[in-house]
Design a protein around this motif. Structure first.
Motif, mmCIF file in Angstrom:
data_model
loop_
_atom_site.group_PDB
_atom_site.id
_atom_site.type_symbol
_atom_site.label_atom_id
_atom_site.label_comp_id
_atom_site.label_asym_id
_atom_site.label_seq_id
_atom_site.Cartn_x
_atom_site.Cartn_y
_atom_site.Cartn_z
ATOM 1 N N ASP A 127 4.036 -6.918 -3.680
ATOM 2 C CA ASP A 127 5.296 -6.153 -3.729
ATOM 3 C C ASP A 127 5.677 -5.662 -2.339
ATOM 4 N N LEU A 175 10.048 0.973 0.955
ATOM 5 C CA LEU A 175 9.934 0.316 -0.358
ATOM 6 C C LEU A 175 9.065 1.142 -1.289
ATOM 7 N N VAL A 234 5.996 3.103 2.776
ATOM 8 C CA VAL A 234 5.860 3.087 1.324
ATOM 9 C C VAL A 234 5.642 4.529 0.842
HETATM 10 N N1 TRP Z 1 1.198 1.592 -8.378
HETATM 11 C C1 TRP Z 1 2.378 2.402 -8.284
HETATM 12 C C2 TRP Z 1 2.197 3.611 -9.209
HETATM 13 O O1 TRP Z 1 1.434 3.554 -10.133
HETATM 14 C C3 TRP Z 1 3.617 1.632 -8.652
HETATM 15 C C4 TRP Z 1 3.847 0.510 -7.695
HETATM 16 C C5 TRP Z 1 3.745 -0.824 -7.962
HETATM 17 C C6 TRP Z 1 4.253 0.641 -6.341
HETATM 18 N N2 TRP Z 1 4.032 -1.545 -6.834
HETATM 19 C C7 TRP Z 1 4.345 -0.687 -5.821
HETATM 20 C C8 TRP Z 1 4.510 1.746 -5.507
HETATM 21 C C9 TRP Z 1 4.691 -0.930 -4.483
HETATM 22 C C10 TRP Z 1 4.859 1.492 -4.180
HETATM 23 C C11 TRP Z 1 4.927 0.172 -3.686
HETATM 24 O O2 TRP Z 1 2.839 4.612 -9.030
#
Ligand code: TRP
Length: 333
Positions: free
Chosen positions: A144, A7, A153
Motif C-alpha cells: 500500500d 498516505l 504515513v
Molecule cells: N493497518 C492499518 C490499521 O490497522 C490500516 C492500513 C492498511 C494502513 N494499510 C495502510 C495505514 C497503509 C497506513 C498506511 O490502522
C-alpha cells in the motif's frame, strides 16, 4: 517542487467512533487542506478481510468507512481516494515484496505475536486463529505504502512497527535490485489526546466503550449520559483536564466555547449540566455530517462512483512504478 505524498488507510473492522475521528480522520483532513501535500487516502478493505469474514458485515463496514470520510468533508478532487481492492497492482506488488521479506520479520510483528502469546498462555496451538492474511498483513501494508512512493504515513502508535517493516522491505528490495522505493516515514500525532471511552479507559472497539460517530441524536445523548464521572457534587470546582467530558468537548468546540467551559468547571458546573453542553456541541457539529453519511449509505452507487474515479487516479500512479519493478526483477526480456 514536488509535493510530498502523505498516505493513510483505514481498515473496515468496526464502526467508526469519535476516538477514530479525533485521532486519525480529523488530522488527516486538516493535512489534506494545507495544499503542501499530495494526499492519498484509502479504504483498506482487504486488510479488513483478515478479520471480517461475514459478507454483509464486510460490505457494510467498507462502505461505512468511505461514507464517513466523505461525510466529514474529504474532497475527492483534492485527495486520491479509493478502495484498496479496486487497485490490483497493490496485490501484485505485495507478492513481489513477499519474496523480498524474510519470514522472521513477520514472526516479530506485534499483532501476530500478541495472538501467538495469548494462545501459548492458554495452552492451545500457538497458531490458532491466525490466517495467512493476518500473518502477512504487514507485507500488504508495505505494498500500500511503497506503491505510491509515500513520504509520510500518518498512523496511530500501534501501527509504527508496520511502517518500519515497510521501510525494511523497501530497503531489502532496493539492495537487491537497485534504488526503487522511497523509504516512508511514519507520523504519529503526539498532540492528539487519548480520547477516553464511556468507562474512562481509552476509547476502543475492543473495550466496548465507544461512542459511534453517526448515531441518531437521541442515542448520542444517551451515550453521553453514560460517560463515567466522579462523585464531585454540583457547585464544587472541577478540574477540566481530569474530565472525560471536557476532553471530548474540546475536540468539538471552538476556542471561545472551550474557554467558557473551562470557567464553568472552575465555578463548579454539575456533571449533568456538563453532559448537556457536551451533547449540544457534539450534536451541532455532527448534525450535517450525519445527514450526509445517511444519504450516502442509502445510495452506495454514489460512493462507488467516487471510489472508482479515485481508483483510476490511483492506478495511473501505481502502474508505471509496478512496471519499473517488473523490469527490475526480470519479468520482461
Ligand atoms: N493497518 C492499518 C490499521 O490497522 C490500516 C492500513 C492498511 C494502513 N494499510 C495502510 C495505514 C497503509 C497506513 C498506511 O490502522
Amino acid at each position: 517542487m514536488l509535493k510530498k505524498v502523505v498516505l493513510t488507510g483505514i481498515k473496515p473492522t468496526g464502526r467508526v467512533h469519535i476516538g477514530n475521528y479525533i485521532a486519525a480522520i480529523k488530522p488527516a483532513l486538516q493535512l489534506a487542506q494545507t495544499q503542501d501535500y499530495n494526499p492519498v487516502y484509502f479504504i483498506a478493505d482487504y486488510h479488513g478481510l483478515t478479520f471480517i469474514q461475514n459478507k454483509e458485515e464486510f460490505n457494510h463496514l467498507s462502505y461505512g468507512i468511505a461514507a464517513t470520510w466523505l461525510a466529514l468533508g474529504l474532497d475527492p478532487d483534492r485527495v486520491t481516494f479509493y478502495r484498496q481492492s479496486d487497485v490490483p497492482e497493490i496485490f501484485e506488488l505485495s507478492w513481489i515484496l513477499a519474496c523480498a521479506t524474510p519470514k522472521g520479520l513477520m514472526n516479530r510483528a506485534h499483532a501476530y505475536k500478541a495472538i501467538v502469546d495469548k494462545n501459548e498462555q492458554t495452552g492451545v496451538d500457538p497458531d490458532i486463529g491466525v490466517n495467512m492474511g493476518l500473518y502477512t498483513y504487514p507485507i500488504l501494508m508495505a505494498s500500500d505504502i511503497l506503491l505510491f512512493q509515500s513520504d509520510i504515513v500518518p498512523v496511530g502508535k500501534d501501527q509504527i512497527q508496520h511502517v518500519e517493516i515497510a521501510r525494511d522491505i523497501a530497503g531489502s528490495f532496493n539492495r537487491t535490485y537497485g534504488s526503487t522505493f522511497k523509504l516512508p516515514e511514519y507520523k504519529v500525532d503526539e498532540h492528539t489526546a487519548v480520547i477516553p471511552g464511556l468507562d474512562g479507559r481509552k476509547m476502543s472497539k475492543s473495550y466496548n466503550n465507544t461512542i459511534p460517530l453517526f448515531e441518531p441524536a437521541e442515542t448520542l445523548k444517551n451515550l453521553i449520559n453514560h460517560i463515567k464521572t466522579d462523585s464531585t457534587p454540583p457547585g464544587e470546582p472541577k478540574s477540566p483536564s481530569d474530565s472525560s467530558l471536557f476532553l471530548i468537548y474540546k475536540e468539538f468546540a471552538n476556542s471561545d466555547q472551550i474557554n467558557k467551559m473551562r470557567e464553568k468547571y472552575q465555578h463548579g458546573i454539575g456533571w449533568g449540566e456538563a453532559k448537556k453542553e457536551l451533547f449540544l456541541v457534539m450534536n451541532s457539529f455532527l448534525e450535517e455530517p450525519r445527514k450526509k453519511y445517511n444519504e450516502l449509505m442509502a445510495a452506495p452507487e454514489r460512493i462507488d462512483e467516487i471510489l472508482s474515479k479515485g481508483a483510476e487516479r490511483a492506478r495511473a500512479l501505481a502502474i508505471p512504478l509496478l512496471e519499473e519493478v517488473k523490469i527490475k526483477i526480470g519479468r520482461y526480456r
